[in-house]
Design a protein around this motif. Structure first.
Motif, PDB file in Angstrom:
ATOM      1  N   ASP A  45      31.145  27.253  42.303  1.00  9.84           N
ATOM      2  CA  ASP A  45      30.954  26.286  43.390  1.00  9.84           C
ATOM      3  C   ASP A  45      31.889  25.090  43.220  1.00  9.84           C
ATOM      4  O   ASP A  45      31.642  24.017  43.770  1.00  9.84           O
ATOM      5  CB  ASP A  45      29.496  25.815  43.453  1.00  9.84           C
ATOM      6  N   ASP A  46      32.978  25.271  42.449  1.00  7.55           N
ATOM      7  CA  ASP A  46      33.898  24.163  42.219  1.00  7.55           C
ATOM      8  C   ASP A  46      34.769  23.925  43.446  1.00  7.55           C
ATOM      9  O   ASP A  46      34.776  24.710  44.398  1.00  7.55           O
ATOM     10  CB  ASP A  46      34.772  24.441  40.989  1.00  7.55           C
ATOM     11  N   HIS A  47      35.541  22.848  43.425  1.00  9.03           N
ATOM     12  CA  HIS A  47      36.297  22.436  44.608  1.00  9.03           C
ATOM     13  C   HIS A  47      37.531  23.286  44.874  1.00  9.03           C
ATOM     14  O   HIS A  47      38.187  23.098  45.895  1.00  9.03           O
ATOM     15  CB  HIS A  47      36.708  20.958  44.487  1.00  9.03           C
ATOM     16  N   HIS A  48      37.848  24.226  43.994  1.00  3.26           N
ATOM     17  CA  HIS A  48      38.986  25.109  44.250  1.00  3.26           C
ATOM     18  C   HIS A  48      38.582  26.412  44.947  1.00  3.26           C
ATOM     19  O   HIS A  48      39.445  27.112  45.466  1.00  3.26           O
ATOM     20  CB  HIS A  48      39.696  25.455  42.934  1.00  3.26           C
ATOM     21  N   ILE A  59      34.206  36.942  36.712  1.00  6.93           N
ATOM     22  CA  ILE A  59      34.050  36.219  35.452  1.00  6.93           C
ATOM     23  C   ILE A  59      32.969  35.154  35.598  1.00  6.93           C
ATOM     24  O   ILE A  59      32.133  34.973  34.718  1.00  6.93           O
ATOM     25  CB  ILE A  59      35.387  35.583  35.029  1.00  6.93           C
ATOM     26  N   HIS A  60      32.992  34.451  36.728  1.00  5.46           N
ATOM     27  CA  HIS A  60      31.965  33.434  37.016  1.00  5.46           C
ATOM     28  C   HIS A  60      31.341  33.778  38.364  1.00  5.46           C
ATOM     29  O   HIS A  60      31.955  33.562  39.420  1.00  5.46           O
ATOM     30  CB  HIS A  60      32.588  32.030  37.026  1.00  5.46           C
ATOM     31  N   PRO A 109      37.572  35.056  43.820  1.00  4.03           N
ATOM     32  CA  PRO A 109      36.845  34.195  42.869  1.00  4.03           C
ATOM     33  C   PRO A 109      37.374  34.254  41.445  1.00  4.03           C
ATOM     34  O   PRO A 109      37.077  33.362  40.647  1.00  4.03           O
ATOM     35  CB  PRO A 109      35.406  34.740  42.941  1.00  4.03           C
ATOM     36  N   ASN A 110      38.139  35.280  41.095  1.00  2.00           N
ATOM     37  CA  ASN A 110      38.735  35.337  39.763  1.00  2.00           C
ATOM     38  C   ASN A 110      40.089  34.637  39.692  1.00  2.00           C
ATOM     39  O   ASN A 110      40.802  34.766  38.690  1.00  2.00           O
ATOM     40  CB  ASN A 110      38.889  36.794  39.302  1.00  2.00           C
ATOM     41  N   ALA A 115      41.750  41.648  37.727  1.00  2.95           N
ATOM     42  CA  ALA A 115      41.024  40.449  38.165  1.00  2.95           C
ATOM     43  C   ALA A 115      40.798  40.414  39.664  1.00  2.95           C
ATOM     44  O   ALA A 115      39.782  39.892  40.136  1.00  2.95           O
ATOM     45  CB  ALA A 115      41.787  39.191  37.734  1.00  2.95           C
ATOM     46  N   THR A 116      41.739  40.962  40.435  1.00  4.71           N
ATOM     47  CA  THR A 116      41.662  40.823  41.893  1.00  4.71           C
ATOM     48  C   THR A 116      41.389  42.143  42.604  1.00  4.71           C
ATOM     49  O   THR A 116      41.472  42.205  43.834  1.00  4.71           O
ATOM     50  CB  THR A 116      42.975  40.228  42.428  1.00  4.71           C
TER      51      THR A 116
END
Length: 795
Positions: A163-166, A158-159, A173-174, A150-151
């Motif tokens: 643009d979410d707040h996290h 994956i996405h 991003p994963n 993943a990293t």
């Protein structure tokens, strides 16, 4: 309620209301459920009803090259086939916190079993055959299955357009969310340690395995809206996510709770809700969707599998010096409740112990594994498994009794959490450990009798694998801490509408909330509160729906606290209004009313004499009192994203377990003989229900200890065991004796002093079982569930 030795457990006397708070009242649906007459959501029927079916992806990560629905549409009896391009509104995604989940897959699929298309037909078999005729061409992509993939610098995202707040505070991003918690200086404190232990632990993916599959019935309304009857945990959260995707205002989407066959967190996320509504609105006919068991494994989130690294230190006299840990939770393809699970795992990672110097990090990954979210214990379960194994290791290093080592370091009221928040209600950790250790142990070699071995009492049970050869006993202990209610600044409230009127010459009450009754017992508690506060004996619980304000989710052990608080608040307001009416009508000249007024004002209503009922009936003879009101607990705040400091939780609950196991060391089989529990419940509003909750949570913890795990292929990210044939659950033959010792130390901040109880026993039962197996075998056993090959050296 009894203790381990069968003696009565002393409970707070409480109000002397018949059927009121503090009494064991039976569930109104109990007989219907055990006789098979209860109507679950899968039993619903409507004239001219169609059946919905979902086509799911056969691969875990792939581009969708094309979708051909022509053959499905041509099949006789098919009314509609919908894909992403047929969705009616601009909003096409949903989610509990992050709206990252597409209603139907678009562009690519991100996990095995993701919904791709939906079908409505006049018969369920026709709908299934039509779905099988839909042709989807995939171009497979590399799969992300762990932290390394993943990293990695070249990792597939994956996405791609997050643009979410996290996104601003995660290192990749994963990674869905990251929460560090730092207090003191763990590195400096480690220099004072005489003993240091480290451990790497793995916690498997668990399924909620509720017996009632996902199901619901969507009925189109004449005004262009839709009425959805559904099994869920949070009606208003569903409504908030459903309406925008349908392109409808919320007042045109009415929701009513249907019979729920268990939940445990798996119904917090949407499953078939939007799909049924879309098909109903497209066809103009009622549409029912019922998952089979295979679909259910793909249709809801699971418990996060986790990898945990822990380090603890202690002085030679047994005092903890410091703790470091890193928790990696696999959230799967979509966020679901992963951010909140990270918050719980990190803030509760130190357990119920006094440790001044901590360095904690918890993250949740995006991957192509099945989506994971809420499940009973919610992040705290995984942490408890690891820190309790560490406590045993460290006690052994120091040379102390394992229970006494825990008691020496146990938190109490006033202890500061790693987040800096003081524990401001009773925290009887040491006392719970003392109580559970003091319970009598079950007799040894229970399988022996004059007539020969009772194989049901042996590892392997009715498979008759042994008659006691190679069987050894082990005893293990564990204790855990779980937060109650929503945390980190969430506006956690509930609403209740209470109506009081005269029916047939008797004052009666109706309680209306949107609380989802999923088996936790709110249907009894709300009536008990109304009887206690209003002096009535007859209480009707109105079906839960969205025609009243939100009750929040039936999760986080919060409903008795928060919705119970709302019912109590509304009852108090109704009582005040009734008093006003009575004083206006009668003053103090009416004998029955004078008695009723005296008792109502005291808030301790005694109904056995009938004076209150008579007075209420006279007051309300020609009018009714109805009040809808909200109730909130004290506010919380978000954890600092750099240090993790903050008053993030409302309340804590504590449970301790002692497990007794027998292990066939030659075959690797385990029999859990007993799981004794001691738990502080604050106030047992319904003692019978309290015992049921503790025993149920204990059994669920037993399942993940020795048998339950969703197996995902690490190369393809496909689920290998989506059925109850291959996903093993404890049966009545696997469930041990579960004696319970209930402690009631009131939390002054909570209604009636109560404490949420449903989740805490799930935490400590798992590590207690593992500790007992370690005690029997001498093996380290750093993973759960334990399988036979782990015990025989063939893993």
């Amino acid at each position: 309620m009894t203790t381990a030795n069968g003696a009565p457990t002393t409970l707070t006397q409480g109000y002397r209301t018949k059927g009121g708070v503090g009494e064991s009242t039976l569930r109104p649906d109990g007989i219907l459920k055990v006789t098979g007459e209860f109507a679950y959501s899968s039993d619903m029927w409507h004239e001219d009803m169609l059946w919905g079916q979902i086509l799911r992806s056969t691969v875990a990560h792939a581009e969708i090259v094309s979708i051909d629905i022509s053959e499905a549409l041509a099949l006789a009896g098919v009314y509609a086939v919908l894909t992403y391009d047929d969705l009616p509104a601009e909003m096409k995604h949903y989610g509990l916190e992050i709206q990252d989940t597409p209603v139907l897959a678009h562009g690519k699929v991100r996990h095995h079993g993701e919904p791709v298309a939906i079908v409505a037909a006049d018969h369920p078999e026709t709908a299934r055959r039509a779905a099988a005729k839909i042709k989807v061409e995939y171009k497979e992509l590399p799969v992300i299955t762990d932290e390394a993939s993943a990293t990695a610098p070249d990792a597939v995202l994956i996405h791609e357009m997050r643009d979410d707040h996290h996104i601003g505070h995660v290192p990749h991003p994963n990674i869905v969310h990251r929460q560090p918690i730092v207090r003191g200086d763990a590195d400096e404190a480690a220099k004072k340690a005489d003993f240091i232990v480290e451990g790497d632990y793995y916690f498997g993916m668990q399924d909620q395995a509720f017996l009632g599959p996902e199901s619901g019935l969507a009925v189109p309304e004449e005004d262009g809206g839709v009425h959805l009857y559904v099994a869920t945990q949070w009606l208003h959260s569903d409504l908030r996510q459903i309406a925008p995707v349908l392109g409808l205002p919320e007042d045109k989407v009415r929701m009513t709770l249907a019979g729920v066959g268990g939940a445990f967190g798996g119904r917090e996320d949407l499953s078939m809700q939007i799909h049924a509504c879309l098909l109903a609105l497209r066809t103009g006919k009622p549409v029912k969707i019922v998952y089979n068991r295979f679909e259910s494994f793909f249709g809801h989130v699971h418990r996060h599998p986790a990898r945990l690294h822990y380090e603890h230190g202690a002085t030679k006299d047994g005092k903890l010096t410091h703790m470091k840990c890193r928790i990696v939770l696999d959230g799967g393809a979509y966020a679901s409740a992963s951010p909140a699970v990270v918050g719980n795992a990190s803030s509760l990672a130190a357990g119920p112990y006094v440790i001044d110097d901590v360095d904690i990090e918890a993250i949740a990954l995006y991957s192509n594994n099945p989506p994971c979210g809420a499940m009973r214990g919610f992040g705290a379960v995984q942490a408890c498994f690891a820190y309790e194994a560490q406590m045993d290791k460290l006690a052994d290093k120091v040379g102390m009794d394992r229970v006494e080592f825990r008691r020496l370091n146990a938190m109490e009221q006033g202890t500061l959490m790693p987040t800096g928040q003081p524990v401001d209600s009773p925290a009887p950790v040491a006392e719970l450990l003392r109580r559970v250790k003091a319970m009598p142990l079950p007799p040894e070699r229970q399988w022996e009798s004059s007539e020969g071995a009772d194989v049901r009492q042996l590892p392997g049970g009715l498979s008759n694998t042994t008659h006691g050869e190679g069987v050894v006993r082990g005893v293990g202990y564990a204790v855990g801490i779980k937060n109650v209610g929503f945390s980190e600044g969430f506006d956690d409230y509930s609403t209740a509408k209470v109506r009081m009127e005269v029916v047939g010459g008797e004052a009666v009450a109706t309680v209306h909330t949107a609380m989802a009754e999923v088996g936790q017992g709110g249907v009894t508690v709300h009536a008990q509160i109304a009887r206690t506060e209003l002096g009535v004996t007859q209480v009707t619980i109105h079906p839960a729906d969205t025609q009243v304000g939100s009750a929040g989710s039936t999760s986080a052990s919060r409903q008795t606290y928060v919705t119970g608080g709302a019912v109590k608040n509304s009852c108090e307001l109704v009582r005040e209004r009734v008093l006003e009416i009575g004083r206006r009508k009668f003053g103090s000249y009416h004998p029955a009313w004078a008695t009723a007024e005296l008792l109502l004002e005291g808030g301790k209503v005694v109904t056995d004499g009938g004076e209150v009922l008579a007075g209420l009936a006279d007051v309300l003879e020609d009018e009714a009192v109805e009040i809808e009101a909200e109730w909130r607990h004290r506010p919380t705040e978000a954890f600092d994203l750099r240090t993790g400091q903050g008053n993030g939780h409302v309340q804590y609950s504590f449970a301790a377990h002692r497990a007794v196991v027998e292990v066939d060391t030659e075959l690797g089989l385990v029999k859990v003989v007993e799981l004794a529990c001691a738990q502080d419940v604050g106030k047992a509003l319904n003692p019978l229900s309290v015992i049921g909750q503790i025993q149920g949570g204990t059994t669920q913890g037993l399942g993940i200890a020795i048998m339950e795990e969703i197996i995902v292929d690490p190369k393809t990210a496909k689920v290998r065991n989506p059925s109850f044939t291959d996903y093993l659950l404890p049966t009545i033959l696997d469930t041990p004796t579960i004696p319970v010792d209930v402690l009631e130390l009131a939390d002054e901040h909570a209604p009636y002093g109560l404490r949420g109880i449903g989740e805490a026993p799930t935490l400590s039962s798992t590590p207690a079982v593992l500790a007992a197996i370690r005690n029997a075998t001498g093996l380290e056993l750093p993973r759960t569930p334990v399988r036979p090959e782990h015990l025989t050296g063939r893993a």
